[in-house]
Design a protein around this motif. Structure first.
Motif, PDB file in Angstrom:
ATOM      1  N   SER A 159     -79.576  -0.178  23.457  1.00  0.00           N
ATOM      2  CA  SER A 159     -79.245   1.160  23.938  1.00  0.00           C
ATOM      3  C   SER A 159     -80.049   1.461  25.192  1.00  0.00           C
ATOM      4  CB  SER A 159     -79.550   2.217  22.870  1.00  0.00           C
ATOM      5  OG  SER A 159     -78.723   2.032  21.732  1.00  0.00           O
ATOM      6  N   VAL A 160     -79.381   2.099  26.144  1.00  0.00           N
ATOM      7  CA  VAL A 160     -80.046   2.526  27.372  1.00  0.00           C
ATOM      8  C   VAL A 160     -79.636   3.961  27.661  1.00  0.00           C
ATOM      9  CG1 VAL A 160     -80.207   0.215  28.361  1.00  0.00           C
ATOM     10  CG2 VAL A 160     -78.180   1.603  28.808  1.00  0.00           C
ATOM     11  N   VAL A 161     -80.504   4.663  28.364  1.00  0.00           N
ATOM     12  CA  VAL A 161     -80.223   6.027  28.781  1.00  0.00           C
ATOM     13  C   VAL A 161     -80.289   6.069  30.303  1.00  0.00           C
ATOM     14  CG1 VAL A 161     -80.917   8.441  28.687  1.00  0.00           C
ATOM     15  CG2 VAL A 161     -81.153   6.989  26.652  1.00  0.00           C
ATOM     16  N   VAL A 162     -79.188   6.521  30.921  1.00  0.00           N
ATOM     17  CA  VAL A 162     -79.111   6.573  32.373  1.00  0.00           C
ATOM     18  C   VAL A 162     -78.872   8.023  32.804  1.00  0.00           C
ATOM     19  CG1 VAL A 162     -77.956   5.718  34.435  1.00  0.00           C
ATOM     20  CG2 VAL A 162     -78.132   4.248  32.413  1.00  0.00           C
ATOM     21  N   PRO A 163     -79.829   8.657  33.459  1.00  0.00           N
ATOM     22  CA  PRO A 163     -79.586  10.005  33.996  1.00  0.00           C
ATOM     23  C   PRO A 163     -78.678   9.941  35.226  1.00  0.00           C
ATOM     24  CG  PRO A 163     -81.941   9.527  33.765  1.00  0.00           C
ATOM     25  CD  PRO A 163     -81.219   8.231  33.655  1.00  0.00           C
ATOM     26  N   VAL A 164     -77.716  10.837  35.282  1.00  0.00           N
ATOM     27  CA  VAL A 164     -76.807  10.916  36.421  1.00  0.00           C
ATOM     28  C   VAL A 164     -76.998  12.282  37.077  1.00  0.00           C
ATOM     29  CG1 VAL A 164     -74.426  10.869  37.207  1.00  0.00           C
ATOM     30  CG2 VAL A 164     -75.146   9.383  35.322  1.00  0.00           C
ATOM     31  N   LYS A 165     -77.365  12.259  38.354  1.00  0.00           N
ATOM     32  CA  LYS A 165     -77.584  13.485  39.110  1.00  0.00           C
ATOM     33  C   LYS A 165     -76.368  13.754  39.980  1.00  0.00           C
ATOM     34  CE  LYS A 165     -80.025  16.876  40.999  1.00  0.00           C
ATOM     35  NZ  LYS A 165     -80.444  18.061  40.228  1.00  0.00           N
ATOM     36  N   ILE A 166     -75.746  14.921  39.808  1.00  0.00           N
ATOM     37  CA  ILE A 166     -74.582  15.318  40.593  1.00  0.00           C
ATOM     38  C   ILE A 166     -75.047  16.191  41.754  1.00  0.00           C
ATOM     39  CG2 ILE A 166     -72.351  16.468  40.584  1.00  0.00           C
ATOM     40  CD1 ILE A 166     -72.359  14.044  38.822  1.00  0.00           C
ATOM     41  N   SER A 167     -74.789  15.726  42.963  1.00  0.00           N
ATOM     42  CA  SER A 167     -75.061  16.552  44.144  1.00  0.00           C
ATOM     43  C   SER A 167     -73.741  16.845  44.841  1.00  0.00           C
ATOM     44  CB  SER A 167     -76.024  15.852  45.091  1.00  0.00           C
ATOM     45  OG  SER A 167     -75.519  14.592  45.492  1.00  0.00           O
ATOM     46  N   ARG A 168     -73.706  17.949  45.553  1.00  0.00           N
ATOM     47  CA  ARG A 168     -72.462  18.406  46.164  1.00  0.00           C
ATOM     48  C   ARG A 168     -72.569  18.407  47.681  1.00  0.00           C
ATOM     49  NH1 ARG A 168     -73.245  20.762  41.432  1.00  0.00           N
ATOM     50  NH2 ARG A 168     -71.488  21.010  39.992  1.00  0.00           N
ATOM     51  N   GLY A 169     -71.473  18.042  48.301  1.00  0.00           N
ATOM     52  CA  GLY A 169     -71.392  18.037  49.750  1.00  0.00           C
ATOM     53  C   GLY A 169     -69.983  18.365  50.189  1.00  0.00           C
ATOM     54  N   THR A 170     -69.662  18.036  51.406  1.00  0.00           N
ATOM     55  CA  THR A 170     -68.330  18.288  51.960  1.00  0.00           C
ATOM     56  C   THR A 170     -67.807  16.994  52.551  1.00  0.00           C
ATOM     57  OG1 THR A 170     -68.886  20.581  52.497  1.00  0.00           O
ATOM     58  CG2 THR A 170     -66.970  19.637  53.593  1.00  0.00           C
ATOM     59  N   CYS A 171     -66.635  16.555  52.085  1.00  0.00           N
ATOM     60  CA  CYS A 171     -66.051  15.322  52.596  1.00  0.00           C
ATOM     61  C   CYS A 171     -65.485  15.559  53.998  1.00  0.00           C
ATOM     62  CB  CYS A 171     -64.966  14.800  51.653  1.00  0.00           C
ATOM     63  SG  CYS A 171     -63.464  15.809  51.607  1.00  0.00           S
ATOM     64  N   ASP A 172     -65.167  14.458  54.680  1.00  0.00           N
ATOM     65  CA  ASP A 172     -64.632  14.570  56.041  1.00  0.00           C
ATOM     66  C   ASP A 172     -63.352  15.390  56.065  1.00  0.00           C
ATOM     67  OD1 ASP A 172     -66.713  12.939  56.731  1.00  0.00           O
ATOM     68  OD2 ASP A 172     -65.521  11.093  56.687  1.00  0.00           O
ATOM     69  N   ARG A 173     -62.497  15.171  55.061  1.00  0.00           N
ATOM     70  CA  ARG A 173     -61.203  15.863  55.035  1.00  0.00           C
ATOM     71  C   ARG A 173     -61.390  17.373  54.898  1.00  0.00           C
ATOM     72  NH1 ARG A 173     -57.561  17.500  51.039  1.00  0.00           N
ATOM     73  NH2 ARG A 173     -55.339  17.270  51.604  1.00  0.00           N
ATOM     74  N   CYS A 174     -62.210  17.792  53.931  1.00  0.00           N
ATOM     75  CA  CYS A 174     -62.423  19.230  53.727  1.00  0.00           C
ATOM     76  C   CYS A 174     -63.157  19.845  54.915  1.00  0.00           C
ATOM     77  CB  CYS A 174     -63.209  19.457  52.435  1.00  0.00           C
ATOM     78  SG  CYS A 174     -62.264  19.101  50.928  1.00  0.00           S
ATOM     79  N   GLY A 175     -64.032  19.044  55.560  1.00  0.00           N
ATOM     80  CA  GLY A 175     -64.696  19.539  56.756  1.00  0.00           C
ATOM     81  C   GLY A 175     -63.720  19.808  57.881  1.00  0.00           C
ATOM     82  N   ARG A 176     -62.739  18.926  58.020  1.00  0.00           N
ATOM     83  CA  ARG A 176     -61.727  19.132  59.053  1.00  0.00           C
ATOM     84  C   ARG A 176     -60.869  20.359  58.752  1.00  0.00           C
ATOM     85  NH1 ARG A 176     -59.134  13.314  60.854  1.00  0.00           N
ATOM     86  NH2 ARG A 176     -60.985  12.499  61.914  1.00  0.00           N
ATOM     87  N   ALA A 219     -61.725  22.973  56.940  1.00  0.00           N
ATOM     88  CA  ALA A 219     -62.530  24.178  57.138  1.00  0.00           C
ATOM     89  C   ALA A 219     -62.709  24.482  58.625  1.00  0.00           C
ATOM     90  CB  ALA A 219     -63.886  24.011  56.463  1.00  0.00           C
ATOM     91  N   GLY A 220     -62.752  23.437  59.434  1.00  0.00           N
ATOM     92  CA  GLY A 220     -62.930  23.629  60.873  1.00  0.00           C
ATOM     93  C   GLY A 220     -61.644  23.898  61.625  1.00  0.00           C
ATOM     94  N   GLY A 221     -60.515  23.960  60.906  1.00  0.00           N
ATOM     95  CA  GLY A 221     -59.244  24.259  61.554  1.00  0.00           C
ATOM     96  C   GLY A 221     -58.684  23.111  62.368  1.00  0.00           C
ATOM     97  N   TYR A 222     -59.076  21.876  62.033  1.00  0.00           N
ATOM     98  CA  TYR A 222     -58.597  20.721  62.806  1.00  0.00           C
ATOM     99  C   TYR A 222     -57.098  20.515  62.590  1.00  0.00           C
ATOM    100  CZ  TYR A 222     -57.740  15.901  64.173  1.00  0.00           C
ATOM    101  OH  TYR A 222     -57.225  14.770  64.738  1.00  0.00           O
ATOM    102  N   TYR A 223     -56.401  20.176  63.670  1.00  0.00           N
ATOM    103  CA  TYR A 223     -54.998  19.803  63.559  1.00  0.00           C
ATOM    104  C   TYR A 223     -54.639  18.907  64.742  1.00  0.00           C
ATOM    105  CZ  TYR A 223     -53.838  23.249  67.194  1.00  0.00           C
ATOM    106  OH  TYR A 223     -53.766  23.955  68.362  1.00  0.00           O
ATOM    107  N   ALA A 224     -53.618  18.072  64.548  1.00  0.00           N
ATOM    108  CA  ALA A 224     -53.188  17.158  65.604  1.00  0.00           C
ATOM    109  C   ALA A 224     -51.770  17.447  66.065  1.00  0.00           C
ATOM    110  CB  ALA A 224     -53.302  15.707  65.135  1.00  0.00           C
ATOM    111  N   SER A 225     -51.001  18.155  65.242  1.00  0.00           N
ATOM    112  CA  SER A 225     -49.616  18.438  65.626  1.00  0.00           C
ATOM    113  C   SER A 225     -49.203  19.805  65.099  1.00  0.00           C
ATOM    114  CB  SER A 225     -48.664  17.361  65.084  1.00  0.00           C
ATOM    115  OG  SER A 225     -48.648  17.356  63.670  1.00  0.00           O
ATOM    116  N   THR A 226     -48.214  20.383  65.761  1.00  0.00           N
ATOM    117  CA  THR A 226     -47.650  21.664  65.341  1.00  0.00           C
ATOM    118  C   THR A 226     -46.131  21.538  65.287  1.00  0.00           C
ATOM    119  OG1 THR A 226     -49.446  22.894  66.421  1.00  0.00           O
ATOM    120  CG2 THR A 226     -47.459  24.124  65.849  1.00  0.00           C
TER     121      THR A 226
END
Length: 367
Positions: free
Chosen positions: A131-148, A150-157
């Motif tokens: 038996s082993v015990v492995v702690p898992v730490k969840i950290s949060r960030g922003t992926c490239d897609r969600c960053g784009r 949120a920043g209003g990025y677009y390539a076409s209209t």
């Protein structure tokens, strides 16, 4: 040769050990193979587990950062993510066979999950448990897609407009629905570059901003395939990438047809008005004077004019059927009996029928 002479002895404790088969040619000898079971199991770890695992999760879409990229995961919650990450990180000794394992997650706090992992297997014909015990730490960030996003990025209209009119509410909502449905399909296929940045409603029609030029082209083609019309593209140079390649932002101007299904039009051929039924590809409808099908390409968008719409039709009384080509109905405005052309779709047994009155006269409509 005596039995004592044929035996091997453990190099660590000196106890005799059974002779073991020689490895196949080319296979390196396991130096621990000469150890007795007691000495072998003193240092043996069936499972190699990290002391701690850190998982970076996008707070916007739930994607997990693995290696140098973000990966969408099909997980119900972060516990599922932790189980997947632990499964990837754990290693089982090569000499173990018939290995089974189970995991019991313990939620310590909002960002920490302690994974209790229990293994069973067989080594040297000996059943083992670990038996082993492995702690898992969840950290949060922003992926490239969600960053784009949120920043209003677009390539076409994609701009949805119409010829000599404004798009109907149904056309507006359907065009946006087509765009969102197409993008959702791309996302479902794992395309993380596909997203709708913004939908803007203007007086002239909706503007849909999309993440890539290819999406803009695909969406505009799908709109015209269903709603009719044409597409023209207008690229604008906005920058250069790191390799010196020019980067363009493209506007796809969708021009919907002049007429819509349900319009009663005069096509300008002196053969009577037409009820439009379809505008995808060619203009298709039915001639109200005869009931014959009508189809013509959109060669000249300025040709023809709208006389009325199906919503303008009213129900009126059928007075009498004169012959195969004429029928008398009551004029819905003057209540006079009027003789009108009898189209093929008219039911001679009907007591009432829908009619529309335009500058071209009074005409029967299909039910």
């Amino acid at each position: 040769m005596s039995d004592s002479e044929s035996r091997e002895f453990c190099p660590r404790c000196g106890d005799p050990v059974p002779a073991r088969a020689e490895p196949l040619p080319g296979v390196p000898r396991d130096r621990d193979a000469r150890l007795c079971d007691a000495c072998y199991f003193e240092d043996y770890d069936m499972v190699d587990a990290p002391d701690r695992i850190e998982v970076l999760v996008c707070s916007g879409c739930g994607a997990v950062h693995r290696g140098n990229r973000w990966v969408d995961v099909d997980a119900r919650d972060y516990t599922d993510v932790a189980v997947d990450e632990v499964s990837e990180a754990l290693g089982v000794h090569v000499n173990a066979r018939d290995v089974t394992w189970a995991v019991d997650p313990e939620q310590v706090d909002e960002n920490t999950i302690r994974m209790h992992c229990h293994f069973t297997g067989v080594v040297r014909e000996t059943p083992l448990e670990e038996s082993v015990v492995v702690p898992v730490k969840i950290s949060r960030g922003t992926c490239d897609r969600c960053g784009r996003i949120a920043g209003g990025y677009y390539a076409s209209t994609v701009q949805v407009r119409a010829t000599d009119r404004t798009p109907t509410p149904e056309e507006r909502s359907r065009a946006v629905e087509i765009a969102e449905s197409h993008v959702a399909g791309k996302e479902g296929d794992g395309d993380r570059e596909a997203f709708v940045t913004e939908v803007m409603e203007t007086e002239d029609g909706p503007d849909v901003k999309l993440s890539t030029n290819r999406l803009g082209e695909e969406v505009s083609r799908r709109i015209t395939r269903e709603l009719g019309g044409s597409v023209e593209s207008y690229p604008t140079l906005v920058t250069e990438d790191g390799d010196g390649n020019e980067v363009y932002r493209v506007t796809y101007a969708v021009r919907l047809p002049k007429f819509t299904p349900g319009d009663v039009i005069d096509p300008g051929d002196d053969e009577g008005p037409v009820l439009v039924r379809n505008v995808s590809g060619n203009l298709k409808g039915v001639r109200l004077t005869s009931g014959e099908p009508y189809e013509e390409p959109f060669e000249d968008e300025t040709a023809g004019r709208r006389l009325a719409t199906r919503d303008d039709a009213v129900e009126t009384t059928v007075v009498t059927v004169e012959d195969d080509h004429a029928v008398q109905v009551l004029d819905p405005e003057t209540y006079e009996a009027k003789t009108v052309p009898r189209p093929d779709f008219f039911d001679p047994d009907a007591e009432t029928t829908p009619v529309v009155k335009t500058r071209a006269g009074l005409h029967i409509l299909p039910d």
